[in-house]
Design a protein around this motif. Structure first.
Motif, PDB file in Angstrom:
ATOM      1  N   ARG A 146       0.833  -1.206   0.000  1.00  0.00           N
ATOM      2  CA  ARG A 146       0.000   0.000   0.000  1.00  0.00           C
ATOM      3  C   ARG A 146       0.866   1.254   0.000  1.00  0.00           C
ATOM      4  N   SER A 147       1.942   1.232   0.766  1.00  0.00           N
ATOM      5  CA  SER A 147       2.844   2.377   0.802  1.00  0.00           C
ATOM      6  C   SER A 147       3.514   2.597  -0.551  1.00  0.00           C
ATOM      7  N   LEU A 148       3.986   1.514  -1.167  1.00  0.00           N
ATOM      8  CA  LEU A 148       4.660   1.627  -2.458  1.00  0.00           C
ATOM      9  C   LEU A 148       3.732   2.152  -3.538  1.00  0.00           C
ATOM     10  N   PHE A 149       2.529   1.596  -3.644  1.00  0.00           N
ATOM     11  CA  PHE A 149       1.632   1.999  -4.725  1.00  0.00           C
ATOM     12  C   PHE A 149       0.975   3.355  -4.470  1.00  0.00           C
ATOM     13  N   ARG A 150       0.809   3.739  -3.206  1.00  0.00           N
ATOM     14  CA  ARG A 150       0.347   5.109  -2.933  1.00  0.00           C
ATOM     15  C   ARG A 150       1.389   6.118  -3.402  1.00  0.00           C
ATOM     16  N   PHE A 151       2.663   5.804  -3.136  1.00  0.00           N
ATOM     17  CA  PHE A 151       3.749   6.667  -3.615  1.00  0.00           C
ATOM     18  C   PHE A 151       3.739   6.740  -5.136  1.00  0.00           C
ATOM     19  N   ASN A 157      -4.281   2.422  -8.679  1.00  0.00           N
ATOM     20  CA  ASN A 157      -3.633   1.805  -7.527  1.00  0.00           C
ATOM     21  C   ASN A 157      -4.263   0.430  -7.263  1.00  0.00           C
ATOM     22  N   PRO A 158      -3.532  -0.673  -7.496  1.00  0.00           N
ATOM     23  CA  PRO A 158      -4.118  -2.016  -7.306  1.00  0.00           C
ATOM     24  C   PRO A 158      -4.325  -2.383  -5.842  1.00  0.00           C
ATOM     25  N   THR A 159      -3.832  -1.551  -4.925  1.00  0.00           N
ATOM     26  CA  THR A 159      -4.005  -1.846  -3.491  1.00  0.00           C
ATOM     27  C   THR A 159      -5.010  -0.902  -2.845  1.00  0.00           C
ATOM     28  N   ALA A 160      -5.745  -0.135  -3.652  1.00  0.00           N
ATOM     29  CA  ALA A 160      -6.640   0.887  -3.096  1.00  0.00           C
ATOM     30  C   ALA A 160      -7.681   0.300  -2.157  1.00  0.00           C
ATOM     31  N   ARG A 161      -8.192  -0.871  -2.462  1.00  0.00           N
ATOM     32  CA  ARG A 161      -9.234  -1.499  -1.637  1.00  0.00           C
ATOM     33  C   ARG A 161      -8.674  -2.562  -0.690  1.00  0.00           C
ATOM     34  N   LEU A 162      -7.355  -2.605  -0.609  1.00  0.00           N
ATOM     35  CA  LEU A 162      -6.707  -3.625   0.205  1.00  0.00           C
ATOM     36  C   LEU A 162      -6.674  -3.184   1.663  1.00  0.00           C
ATOM     37  N   LYS A 163      -7.067  -4.070   2.558  1.00  0.00           N
ATOM     38  CA  LYS A 163      -7.045  -3.771   3.992  1.00  0.00           C
ATOM     39  C   LYS A 163      -6.307  -4.873   4.730  1.00  0.00           C
ATOM     40  N   ALA A 164      -5.537  -4.444   5.731  1.00  0.00           N
ATOM     41  CA  ALA A 164      -4.812  -5.412   6.550  1.00  0.00           C
ATOM     42  C   ALA A 164      -5.777  -6.062   7.539  1.00  0.00           C
ATOM     43  N   GLU A 165      -5.759  -7.385   7.576  1.00  0.00           N
ATOM     44  CA  GLU A 165      -6.668  -8.094   8.466  1.00  0.00           C
ATOM     45  C   GLU A 165      -6.292  -7.866   9.923  1.00  0.00           C
ATOM     46  N   ASN A 166      -7.297  -7.946  10.781  1.00  0.00           N
ATOM     47  CA  ASN A 166      -7.072  -7.879  12.215  1.00  0.00           C
ATOM     48  C   ASN A 166      -6.631  -9.258  12.678  1.00  0.00           C
ATOM     49  N   ILE A 167      -5.384  -9.353  13.165  1.00  0.00           N
ATOM     50  CA  ILE A 167      -4.864 -10.661  13.564  1.00  0.00           C
ATOM     51  C   ILE A 167      -4.580 -10.715  15.052  1.00  0.00           C
ATOM     52  N   GLU A 168      -5.309  -9.946  15.815  1.00  0.00           N
ATOM     53  CA  GLU A 168      -5.091  -9.942  17.257  1.00  0.00           C
ATOM     54  C   GLU A 168      -5.303 -11.331  17.860  1.00  0.00           C
ATOM     55  N   ARG A 169      -6.229 -12.113  17.318  1.00  0.00           N
ATOM     56  CA  ARG A 169      -6.498 -13.425  17.890  1.00  0.00           C
ATOM     57  C   ARG A 169      -5.338 -14.391  17.694  1.00  0.00           C
ATOM     58  N   SER A 170      -4.361 -13.981  16.848  1.00  0.00           N
ATOM     59  CA  SER A 170      -3.198 -14.840  16.686  1.00  0.00           C
ATOM     60  C   SER A 170      -2.261 -14.747  17.879  1.00  0.00           C
ATOM     61  N   LEU A 171      -2.514 -13.773  18.772  1.00  0.00           N
ATOM     62  CA  LEU A 171      -1.702 -13.644  19.970  1.00  0.00           C
ATOM     63  C   LEU A 171      -2.180 -14.665  20.998  1.00  0.00           C
ATOM     64  N   LEU A 172      -1.479 -15.784  21.088  1.00  0.00           N
ATOM     65  CA  LEU A 172      -1.834 -16.866  21.993  1.00  0.00           C
ATOM     66  C   LEU A 172      -0.648 -17.166  22.903  1.00  0.00           C
ATOM     67  N   PRO A 173      -0.881 -17.825  24.035  1.00  0.00           N
ATOM     68  CA  PRO A 173       0.238 -18.184  24.908  1.00  0.00           C
ATOM     69  C   PRO A 173       1.285 -19.012  24.161  1.00  0.00           C
ATOM     70  N   MET A 174       2.544 -18.857  24.558  1.00  0.00           N
ATOM     71  CA  MET A 174       3.622 -19.601  23.918  1.00  0.00           C
ATOM     72  C   MET A 174       3.450 -21.091  24.175  1.00  0.00           C
ATOM     73  N   THR A 175       3.782 -21.874  23.176  1.00  0.00           N
ATOM     74  CA  THR A 175       3.705 -23.328  23.315  1.00  0.00           C
ATOM     75  C   THR A 175       4.939 -23.846  24.061  1.00  0.00           C
ATOM     76  N   ASP A 176       4.867 -25.083  24.509  1.00  0.00           N
ATOM     77  CA  ASP A 176       6.010 -25.697  25.192  1.00  0.00           C
ATOM     78  C   ASP A 176       7.217 -25.770  24.271  1.00  0.00           C
ATOM     79  N   ALA A 177       6.969 -26.005  22.990  1.00  0.00           N
ATOM     80  CA  ALA A 177       8.073 -26.082  22.022  1.00  0.00           C
ATOM     81  C   ALA A 177       8.769 -24.725  21.886  1.00  0.00           C
TER      82      ALA A 177
END
Length: 369
Positions: A168-173, A183-203
């Motif tokens: 988005r930054s590159l094509f806006r420029f 601009n091929p990214t004009a309608r592009l939105k970054a997904e909300n990935i807050e739910r990917s924040l989970l406790p660390m695994t044992d590994a």
């Protein structure tokens, strides 16, 4: 030369330089000043080509700078990096990407300058995409919405989110400068990935334990794992921020009780620090061979080299600590904000994630019953 030699001795004594380092600095000063008219500055790019091999360009330049005899004619390292990395791209994209990176670096009338880290991340995201597109496309104006969508479909999580932000930054420029028609990214939105924040695994925990082998590495990880300290706060931590007898530590201006694990790792690191650099003038807790002779903190690359390059993400450890607190004492954003010195927005985000996890645990327990 006599004045420079005297100043090198004075500077070396003040900053804990070894006698051999002082002698090498004097040898380098002699090489660059011999035959020069008094008061004539020395170009920074000239120093490495004239001093003996054993002399340090950095130390010679430091003495000359203190005497106002240094002419810094060098190009910023980041600009050299931009020229080199943009030049490696396919010909149709190189010039436009270079111009984009320079605007990110310097800013313009409507854009604030970005950090060097931002440039590294953004370029790292777009480089493989541009190289793939180069097989069928010759310019940014030829990239379509379908091309962008197809490229992003292979990415997940933060890798996808960062790639979207970079594109988005590159094509806006490019649109702003008239380099593309649409601009091929004009309608592009970054997904909300807050739910990917989970406790660390044992590994993940085991991997961190295996990688953290030196006292400095263990200290950094302990401060993040117990006090949720950011990398910047750890780098800027000074000896004056420590109150070991009373088990107190000040991180980013926030006074906390020092946990047992950070206390033990601090003692181990300070003992090694004292043994290796007994006369260092640097008051920062974390130092290395270079900063031990100065007063500035270690660079962000220091932390990356010791941890990130080995696959340890400090923000992952820090986030796990905050989330663990929220799961243990309850999803209370006010408590998290006070304990970890978080903004209300960040504390609320962690509290929301913790509450979702707690609700899931309750639902799973009900299902089993």
């Amino acid at each position: 030369m006599r004045a420079a030699a005297a100043h090198a001795k004075q500077l070396g004594d003040a900053h804990g330089w070894s006698p051999s380092l002082i002698r090498c600095a004097m040898d380098g000063l002699t090489a660059v000043l011999e035959g020069r008219q008094p008061g004539t500055p020395v170009k920074l790019t000239e120093i490495p080509t004239r001093i003996p091999r054993q002399a340090s360009s950095h130390r010679v330049a430091e003495v000359l700078a203190h005497l106002d005899l240094l002419d810094d004619d060098s190009t910023l390292a980041i600009r050299t990096w931009i020229d080199r990395r943009a030049g490696d791209l396919p010909a149709g994209f190189a010039a436009d990407v270079r111009a984009w990176l320079l605007v990110l670096l310097d800013g313009d009338s409507r854009t604030r300058p970005r950090s060097h880290t931002c440039l590294y991340v953004y370029f790292g995201c777009v480089k493989p995409l541009l190289e793939n597109w180069a097989a069928t496309r010759g310019h940014l104006r030829e990239i379509t919405v379908s091309d962008v969508t197809t490229a992003l479909d292979r990415l997940r999580g933060w890798q996808r989110r960062n790639a979207i932000a970079a594109l988005r930054s590159l094509f806006r420029f490019a649109k702003k400068r008239g380099l593309i028609f649409a601009n091929p990214t004009a309608r592009l939105k970054a997904e909300n990935i807050e739910r990917s924040l989970l406790p660390m695994t044992d590994a993940e925990v085991l991997a961190v334990q295996q990688i953290a082998v030196t006292p400095a590495q263990r200290l950094v990880i302990a401060l993040a794992a117990v006090h949720a300290a950011r990398a910047t706060a750890i780098r800027r931590l000074t000896l004056d921020d420590l109150d070991l007898p009373n088990r107190r530590i000040t991180l980013a201006g926030h006074v906390q009780r020092l946990g047992e694990l950070p206390h033990q790792t601090l003692l181990a690191w300070l003992d090694q620090r004292r043994t290796i650099w007994p006369k260092t003038p640097n008051r920062h807790v974390l130092i290395n061979a270079k900063t031990a002779l100065e007063t500035r903190p270690v660079s962000a690359e220091y932390v990356k080299r010791h941890l990130l390059h080995h696959g340890v993400y400090l923000e992952r450890i820090r986030g796990d600590r905050v989330l663990h607190e929220a799961l243990t004492v309850g999803a209370d954003p006010l408590h998290l904000a006070l304990v970890f010195n978080l903004s209300h927005t960040t504390a609320s985000r962690y509290a929301t994630i913790a509450q979702d996890l707690l609700d899931e645990q309750i639902e799973q327990a009900d299902d089993r019953e």
